[in-house]
Design a protein around this motif. Structure first.
Motif, PDB file in Angstrom:
ATOM      1  N   LYS A 174      38.406  38.873  41.330  1.00  0.00           N
ATOM      2  CA  LYS A 174      37.887  39.725  40.265  1.00  0.00           C
ATOM      3  C   LYS A 174      38.230  41.183  40.569  1.00  0.00           C
ATOM      4  CE  LYS A 174      33.875  36.648  39.822  1.00  0.00           C
ATOM      5  NZ  LYS A 174      32.418  36.560  39.931  1.00  0.00           N
ATOM      6  N   PRO A 175      38.570  42.002  39.587  1.00  0.00           N
ATOM      7  CA  PRO A 175      38.645  41.718  38.155  1.00  0.00           C
ATOM      8  C   PRO A 175      40.042  41.275  37.674  1.00  0.00           C
ATOM      9  CG  PRO A 175      38.910  44.055  38.489  1.00  0.00           C
ATOM     10  CD  PRO A 175      38.743  43.444  39.867  1.00  0.00           C
ATOM     11  N   VAL A 176      40.953  40.931  38.613  1.00  0.00           N
ATOM     12  CA  VAL A 176      42.218  40.343  38.154  1.00  0.00           C
ATOM     13  C   VAL A 176      41.903  39.097  37.332  1.00  0.00           C
ATOM     14  CG1 VAL A 176      44.421  39.362  38.878  1.00  0.00           C
ATOM     15  CG2 VAL A 176      43.415  41.252  40.187  1.00  0.00           C
ATOM     16  N   LEU A 177      40.971  38.305  37.823  1.00  0.00           N
ATOM     17  CA  LEU A 177      40.390  37.205  37.049  1.00  0.00           C
ATOM     18  C   LEU A 177      39.227  37.759  36.244  1.00  0.00           C
ATOM     19  CD1 LEU A 177      40.198  34.042  36.598  1.00  0.00           C
ATOM     20  CD2 LEU A 177      38.446  34.097  38.388  1.00  0.00           C
ATOM     21  N   ASN A 178      39.213  37.522  34.934  1.00  0.00           N
ATOM     22  CA  ASN A 178      38.111  38.002  34.103  1.00  0.00           C
ATOM     23  C   ASN A 178      37.784  36.985  33.019  1.00  0.00           C
ATOM     24  OD1 ASN A 178      39.854  38.505  31.788  1.00  0.00           O
ATOM     25  ND2 ASN A 178      40.586  40.312  32.893  1.00  0.00           N
ATOM     26  N   LYS A 179      36.876  37.337  32.120  1.00  0.00           N
ATOM     27  CA  LYS A 179      36.400  36.390  31.117  1.00  0.00           C
ATOM     28  C   LYS A 179      37.484  35.977  30.121  1.00  0.00           C
ATOM     29  CE  LYS A 179      31.983  35.893  32.169  1.00  0.00           C
ATOM     30  NZ  LYS A 179      31.446  34.573  32.596  1.00  0.00           N
ATOM     31  N   LEU A 180      38.523  36.793  29.973  1.00  0.00           N
ATOM     32  CA  LEU A 180      39.604  36.466  29.053  1.00  0.00           C
ATOM     33  C   LEU A 180      40.698  35.620  29.699  1.00  0.00           C
ATOM     34  CD1 LEU A 180      40.115  39.744  26.980  1.00  0.00           C
ATOM     35  CD2 LEU A 180      38.836  37.682  26.367  1.00  0.00           C
ATOM     36  N   THR A 181      40.587  35.378  31.001  1.00  0.00           N
ATOM     37  CA  THR A 181      41.594  34.557  31.672  1.00  0.00           C
ATOM     38  C   THR A 181      41.413  33.101  31.272  1.00  0.00           C
ATOM     39  OG1 THR A 181      41.525  36.065  33.572  1.00  0.00           O
ATOM     40  CG2 THR A 181      42.628  33.950  33.883  1.00  0.00           C
ATOM     41  N   THR A 182      42.389  32.559  30.568  1.00  0.00           N
ATOM     42  CA  THR A 182      42.316  31.170  30.103  1.00  0.00           C
ATOM     43  C   THR A 182      42.905  30.217  31.123  1.00  0.00           C
ATOM     44  OG1 THR A 182      42.547  31.947  27.827  1.00  0.00           O
ATOM     45  CG2 THR A 182      42.915  29.606  28.218  1.00  0.00           C
ATOM     46  N   TYR A 183      44.072  30.582  31.647  1.00  0.00           N
ATOM     47  CA  TYR A 183      44.739  29.736  32.634  1.00  0.00           C
ATOM     48  C   TYR A 183      45.535  30.597  33.601  1.00  0.00           C
ATOM     49  CZ  TYR A 183      48.938  30.325  29.692  1.00  0.00           C
ATOM     50  OH  TYR A 183      49.984  30.847  28.982  1.00  0.00           O
ATOM     51  N   THR A 184      45.826  30.028  34.743  1.00  0.00           N
ATOM     52  CA  THR A 184      46.708  30.647  35.728  1.00  0.00           C
ATOM     53  C   THR A 184      47.895  29.718  35.933  1.00  0.00           C
ATOM     54  OG1 THR A 184      44.985  31.879  36.906  1.00  0.00           O
ATOM     55  CG2 THR A 184      46.944  31.279  38.165  1.00  0.00           C
ATOM     56  N   THR A 185      49.101  30.250  35.764  1.00  0.00           N
ATOM     57  CA  THR A 185      50.314  29.472  35.977  1.00  0.00           C
ATOM     58  C   THR A 185      51.147  30.121  37.067  1.00  0.00           C
ATOM     59  OG1 THR A 185      50.404  28.700  33.686  1.00  0.00           O
ATOM     60  CG2 THR A 185      52.437  28.572  34.947  1.00  0.00           C
ATOM     61  N   MET A 186      51.580  29.317  38.019  1.00  0.00           N
ATOM     62  CA  MET A 186      52.466  29.782  39.086  1.00  0.00           C
ATOM     63  C   MET A 186      53.765  29.008  38.986  1.00  0.00           C
ATOM     64  SD  MET A 186      49.637  30.056  42.092  1.00  0.00           S
ATOM     65  CE  MET A 186      49.129  28.385  41.746  1.00  0.00           C
ATOM     66  N   MET A 187      54.880  29.720  39.206  1.00  0.00           N
ATOM     67  CA  MET A 187      56.186  29.110  39.008  1.00  0.00           C
ATOM     68  C   MET A 187      57.120  29.464  40.155  1.00  0.00           C
ATOM     69  SD  MET A 187      56.601  29.906  34.906  1.00  0.00           S
ATOM     70  CE  MET A 187      55.894  31.567  35.002  1.00  0.00           C
ATOM     71  N   SER A 188      57.973  28.527  40.521  1.00  0.00           N
ATOM     72  CA  SER A 188      59.034  28.742  41.507  1.00  0.00           C
ATOM     73  C   SER A 188      60.350  28.382  40.851  1.00  0.00           C
ATOM     74  CB  SER A 188      58.808  27.876  42.754  1.00  0.00           C
ATOM     75  OG  SER A 188      59.953  27.941  43.607  1.00  0.00           O
ATOM     76  N   VAL A 189      61.174  29.407  40.595  1.00  0.00           N
ATOM     77  CA  VAL A 189      62.407  29.167  39.846  1.00  0.00           C
ATOM     78  C   VAL A 189      63.398  28.313  40.627  1.00  0.00           C
ATOM     79  CG1 VAL A 189      63.518  31.306  40.603  1.00  0.00           C
ATOM     80  CG2 VAL A 189      64.168  30.279  38.422  1.00  0.00           C
ATOM     81  N   GLU A 191      62.763  25.968  42.812  1.00  0.00           N
ATOM     82  CA  GLU A 191      62.306  24.580  42.874  1.00  0.00           C
ATOM     83  C   GLU A 191      62.119  23.963  41.489  1.00  0.00           C
ATOM     84  OE1 GLU A 191      59.246  23.898  46.208  1.00  0.00           O
ATOM     85  OE2 GLU A 191      58.985  26.005  45.666  1.00  0.00           O
ATOM     86  N   GLY A 192      62.185  24.787  40.441  1.00  0.00           N
ATOM     87  CA  GLY A 192      61.895  24.298  39.105  1.00  0.00           C
ATOM     88  C   GLY A 192      60.470  23.808  38.984  1.00  0.00           C
ATOM     89  N   LYS A 193      59.562  24.489  39.678  1.00  0.00           N
ATOM     90  CA  LYS A 193      58.182  24.024  39.811  1.00  0.00           C
ATOM     91  C   LYS A 193      57.227  24.897  39.004  1.00  0.00           C
ATOM     92  CE  LYS A 193      54.779  23.224  43.535  1.00  0.00           C
ATOM     93  NZ  LYS A 193      54.561  23.356  44.998  1.00  0.00           N
ATOM     94  N   LEU A 194      56.314  24.259  38.277  1.00  0.00           N
ATOM     95  CA  LEU A 194      55.305  24.953  37.492  1.00  0.00           C
ATOM     96  C   LEU A 194      53.958  24.285  37.741  1.00  0.00           C
ATOM     97  CD1 LEU A 194      55.450  26.119  33.813  1.00  0.00           C
ATOM     98  CD2 LEU A 194      53.688  24.493  34.487  1.00  0.00           C
ATOM     99  N   GLU A 195      52.965  25.080  38.099  1.00  0.00           N
ATOM    100  CA  GLU A 195      51.599  24.588  38.267  1.00  0.00           C
ATOM    101  C   GLU A 195      50.663  25.454  37.440  1.00  0.00           C
ATOM    102  OE1 GLU A 195      50.263  24.439  42.287  1.00  0.00           O
ATOM    103  OE2 GLU A 195      51.744  22.937  42.913  1.00  0.00           O
ATOM    104  N   ALA A 196      49.773  24.840  36.681  1.00  0.00           N
ATOM    105  CA  ALA A 196      48.832  25.575  35.850  1.00  0.00           C
ATOM    106  C   ALA A 196      47.415  25.081  36.074  1.00  0.00           C
ATOM    107  CB  ALA A 196      49.215  25.452  34.379  1.00  0.00           C
ATOM    108  N   TYR A 197      46.464  26.012  36.007  1.00  0.00           N
ATOM    109  CA  TYR A 197      45.062  25.696  36.251  1.00  0.00           C
ATOM    110  C   TYR A 197      44.204  26.366  35.182  1.00  0.00           C
ATOM    111  CZ  TYR A 197      46.875  24.449  40.847  1.00  0.00           C
ATOM    112  OH  TYR A 197      47.602  23.886  41.870  1.00  0.00           O
TER     113      TYR A 197
END
Length: 208
Positions: A174-189, A191-197
């Motif tokens: 917080k406050p990088v994370l706040n009430k308007l944060t819907t999801y967090t996505t991390m990507m590795s170009v 590896e072609g990898k995408l993770e979302a939470y």
């Protein structure tokens, strides 16, 4: 209703994306081995709701931001190609585009007005700029300063320790994370990898 979608052509992935169910524009995505792309809203009097209203009245041309990111993810062949399209295409509203490539130094934040590119902050390892954050040229808005804590977290983490886990920790602070944060996505170009939470910010938590 957040989903991860694998867009394919001839049974081969073209790009992966995190999106809202039924929404045809693209918010966050990765073109494996080529680039990653996401965007954040940017406040300005020239655009936003005013731009959309004038577009509906036939007084203004330009693309919806997520209707630009979808063809960029689908058709752009390189980091440079994607960057040029994101910098030059006329839009309906101001926006930040966050773009990452597959070569050292290929990462930038593109700060856009509706019809012009205001700034491109490029990664520069030689100058010690191993991460980039937007609106670097001015003081953050006093009631919405996420940049200062994000910089503090990144500097404490150090470049050598960057991983999906440590980036997730930064984005969960917080406050990088706040009430308007819907999801967090991390990507590795590479590896072609995408993770979302899906995210929830427990009280006390900033509203934006």
């Amino acid at each position: 209703m957040v989903v991860n979608v694998d867009f394919q052509r001839n049974n081969k992935s073209v790009f992966l994306a995190t999106n809202f169910t039924g929404y045809v524009g693209m918010l966050t995505g990765i073109k494996p081995e080529t680039f990653t792309l996401t965007f954040n809203e940017r406040y300005s009097l020239d655009g936003g709701y005013i731009g959309i209203l004038e577009w509906n009245l036939g007084k203004r041309d330009g693309m919806w931001m997520s209707f630009l990111t979808r063809p960029v993810l689908k058709n752009a062949t390189s980091y440079e190609d994607a960057r040029n399209q994101l910098m030059k295409t006329k839009l309906l509203a101001p926006v930040y585009f966050i773009l990452g490539g597959n070569q050292s130094g290929e990462a930038c934040v593109i700060t856009r007005a509706r019809v012009s590119c205001l700034d491109v902050l490029q990664l520069d390892i030689k100058q010690g700029r191993w991460y980039v954050l937007y609106d670097h040229w001015k003081a953050p808005f006093i009631i919405d300063d996420r940049r200062t804590p994000a910089m503090k977290c990144m500097n404490r983490t150090t470049q050598e320790n960057i991983s999906f886990k440590t980036v997730y920790d930064v984005l969960s602070t917080k406050p990088v994370l706040n009430k308007l944060t819907t999801y967090t996505t991390m990507m590795s170009v590479s590896e072609g990898k995408l993770e979302a939470y899906l995210r929830d910010c427990p009280d006390p938590c900033m509203l934006w």
